[in-house]
Design a protein around this motif. Structure first.
Motif, PDB file in Angstrom:
ATOM      1  N   GLY A 104      -5.783   8.952  -2.092  1.00 13.59           N
ATOM      2  CA  GLY A 104      -4.530   8.595  -1.264  1.00 13.59           C
ATOM      3  C   GLY A 104      -3.686   7.721  -2.174  1.00 13.59           C
ATOM      4  O   GLY A 104      -4.393   7.313  -3.335  1.00 13.59           O
ATOM      5  N   VAL A 105      -2.753   7.125  -1.702  1.00 10.93           N
ATOM      6  CA  VAL A 105      -1.882   6.388  -2.650  1.00 10.93           C
ATOM      7  C   VAL A 105      -1.494   5.138  -1.848  1.00 10.93           C
ATOM      8  O   VAL A 105      -1.275   4.950  -0.783  1.00 10.93           O
ATOM      9  N   ALA A 106      -1.198   3.799  -2.483  1.00 20.63           N
ATOM     10  CA  ALA A 106      -0.554   2.813  -1.945  1.00 20.63           C
ATOM     11  C   ALA A 106       0.734   2.453  -2.801  1.00 20.63           C
ATOM     12  O   ALA A 106       0.995   2.608  -3.679  1.00 20.63           O
ATOM     13  N   ALA A 107       1.632   1.615  -1.953  1.00 23.79           N
ATOM     14  CA  ALA A 107       2.874   1.379  -2.687  1.00 23.79           C
ATOM     15  C   ALA A 107       3.190   0.019  -2.597  1.00 23.79           C
ATOM     16  O   ALA A 107       2.761  -0.571  -1.687  1.00 23.79           O
ATOM     17  N   ASP A 108       3.652  -0.634  -3.785  1.00 27.53           N
ATOM     18  CA  ASP A 108       4.367  -2.054  -3.676  1.00 27.53           C
ATOM     19  C   ASP A 108       5.697  -1.897  -3.942  1.00 27.53           C
ATOM     20  O   ASP A 108       6.233  -1.738  -4.940  1.00 27.53           O
ATOM     21  N   PRO A 109       6.507  -1.925  -2.644  1.00 28.97           N
ATOM     22  CA  PRO A 109       8.070  -1.725  -2.667  1.00 28.97           C
ATOM     23  C   PRO A 109       8.694  -2.713  -3.601  1.00 28.97           C
ATOM     24  O   PRO A 109       9.612  -2.585  -4.209  1.00 28.97           O
ATOM     25  N   ALA A 110       8.135  -4.162  -3.885  1.00 26.97           N
ATOM     26  CA  ALA A 110       8.735  -5.262  -4.339  1.00 26.97           C
ATOM     27  C   ALA A 110       8.818  -5.047  -5.799  1.00 26.97           C
ATOM     28  O   ALA A 110       9.710  -5.239  -6.443  1.00 26.97           O
TER      29      ALA A 110
END
Length: 365
Positions: A54-60
């Motif tokens: 799966g994936v993790a996101a760092d919007p900043a």
């Protein structure tokens, strides 16, 4: 640049005979595929590859971070360019966790890693000597993670120094491969185990605060799903039950029979339970069944709430988009070899890792 293959993938693909006819009309522009980038070279001996991480996101920072079965951890920018990557000695089977300027991830080589999001410098690694396949959780200055061998570990988030572990004797006989992500709240760490038990541990010391056997008798009694929400701890046992417990003392608040329950998540007053051929929504207050979305292939990963939708990794059956209010399946994303790991949401974008090892960026309509 939009790729023709990506446009084709965005159609409501049929998985199995007659499936297209059973789907309601897809909402206009539920999403569009902004881009697709492969990261894993196929091999001749692989049959139905699985990317469970799966994936993790760092919007900043505009990053999507994910590990693949070939042992690479990748950080990709919004424009699909590679920001950095790292080669571990084994593949990844659990999603990363982003906290502040650091990403934490466990690998099948038994190591828990911490990387700087800016540049990908390895800050530390801790060797658990057990296979890791769950999402790390950061709280109280510690990182908690569960192994596939019924152990919960706690290490210092800044240094990777060992703090404590709690190991439960593995149940003899056959068990379901996998483990529940640990849950943390109010000074407690909650773990699910292959002998059908749920334990609450002191977050600082690892001392057992309470223990409950929630699984009914059966061949496989693993508790592979936990979720902490709405002041309740929800547990899914494969032998056929979903239970809501009081996280303070383990008192059972309600139980619902549901054969094959193995993944659970909670949001919007509902508890979403994944079983081998369906996703079921239960009322969080009483466990009453609200709706059931049948699958024509085994559901695989943890559901993720995306606005009014529930995005469900369904293995070879693709990524299912289910309307939370009604339980109706409105679209199926065939990302190539299916989807097994949870997607990540970053504002109006969703990142999906296909079993074929390609990352897709979906922009919501």
């Amino acid at each position: 640049m939009m790729l023709p293959v990506a446009l084709a993938l965005s159609l409501s693909a049929s998985i199995g005979p007659g499936n297209r006819a059973t789907l309601p009309p897809a909402p206009r522009e539920l999403y569009r595929i902004a881009w697709r980038r492969p990261f894993v070279e196929p091999t001749a001996l692989e049959w139905h590859p699985i990317e469970a991480g799966g994936v993790a996101a760092d919007p900043a920072r505009g990053l999507a971070i994910f590990g693949t079965r070939d042992g690479w951890l990748h950080a990709v920018r919004k424009d699909r360019s590679l920001a950095w990557e790292y080669k571990a000695s084994a593949g990844f089977a659990g999603p990363p966790t982003v906290a502040g300027d650091t990403v934490y991830v466990g690998a099948r080589d038994g190591r828990l890693y911490a990387f700087a999001l800016d540049g990908g410098k390895l800050r530390w690694s801790y060797d658990t000597n057990e296979e890791l396949g769950t999402r790390p959780v950061l709280a109280n200055g510690l990182v908690y993670v569960a192994s596939l061998q019924d152990t919960v570990f706690a290490v210092d988030a800044s240094t990777g120094a060992f703090k404590w572990h709690h190991r439960r004797e593995a149940r003899s006989g056959f068990s379901i491969r996998g483990a529940a992500d640990v849950q943390v709240g109010d000074g407690r760490v909650f773990g699910g185990y292959s002998d059908g038990a749920v334990l609450a541990l002191d977050a600082t010391t690892g001392r057992v605060l309470w223990e409950r056997i929630v699984a009914p008798p059966g061949e496989q009694i693993d508790v592979d799903g936990l979720a902490l929400a709405d002041g309740k701890l929800y547990a899914a046992a494969y032998s056929g039950v979903v239970a809501a417990l009081d996280p303070k003392n383990g008192t059972t608040l309600w139980t619902t029979r549901l054969p094959g329950a193995h993944v659970v998540s909670a949001a919007k007053g509902l508890v979403f339970v994944v079983s081998p051929d369906a996703v079921t929504a239960l009322g969080s207050s009483d466990g009453v069944r609200v709706w059931e979305a049948r699958m024509d292939a085994a559901a695989a990963g943890a559901p993720v709430v995306v606005g009014r939708w529930l995005a469900v990794p369904a293995g070879l059956a693709g990524l299912r988009w289910i309307e939370i209010a009604s339980g109706k399946t409105y679209r199926i994303l065939d990302a190539g070899e299916g989807v097994s790991g949870p997607p990540a949401v970053a504002g109006g974008r969703v990142y999906v890792l296909s079993n074929g090892g390609a990352l897709l960026a979906l922009d919501l309509g």
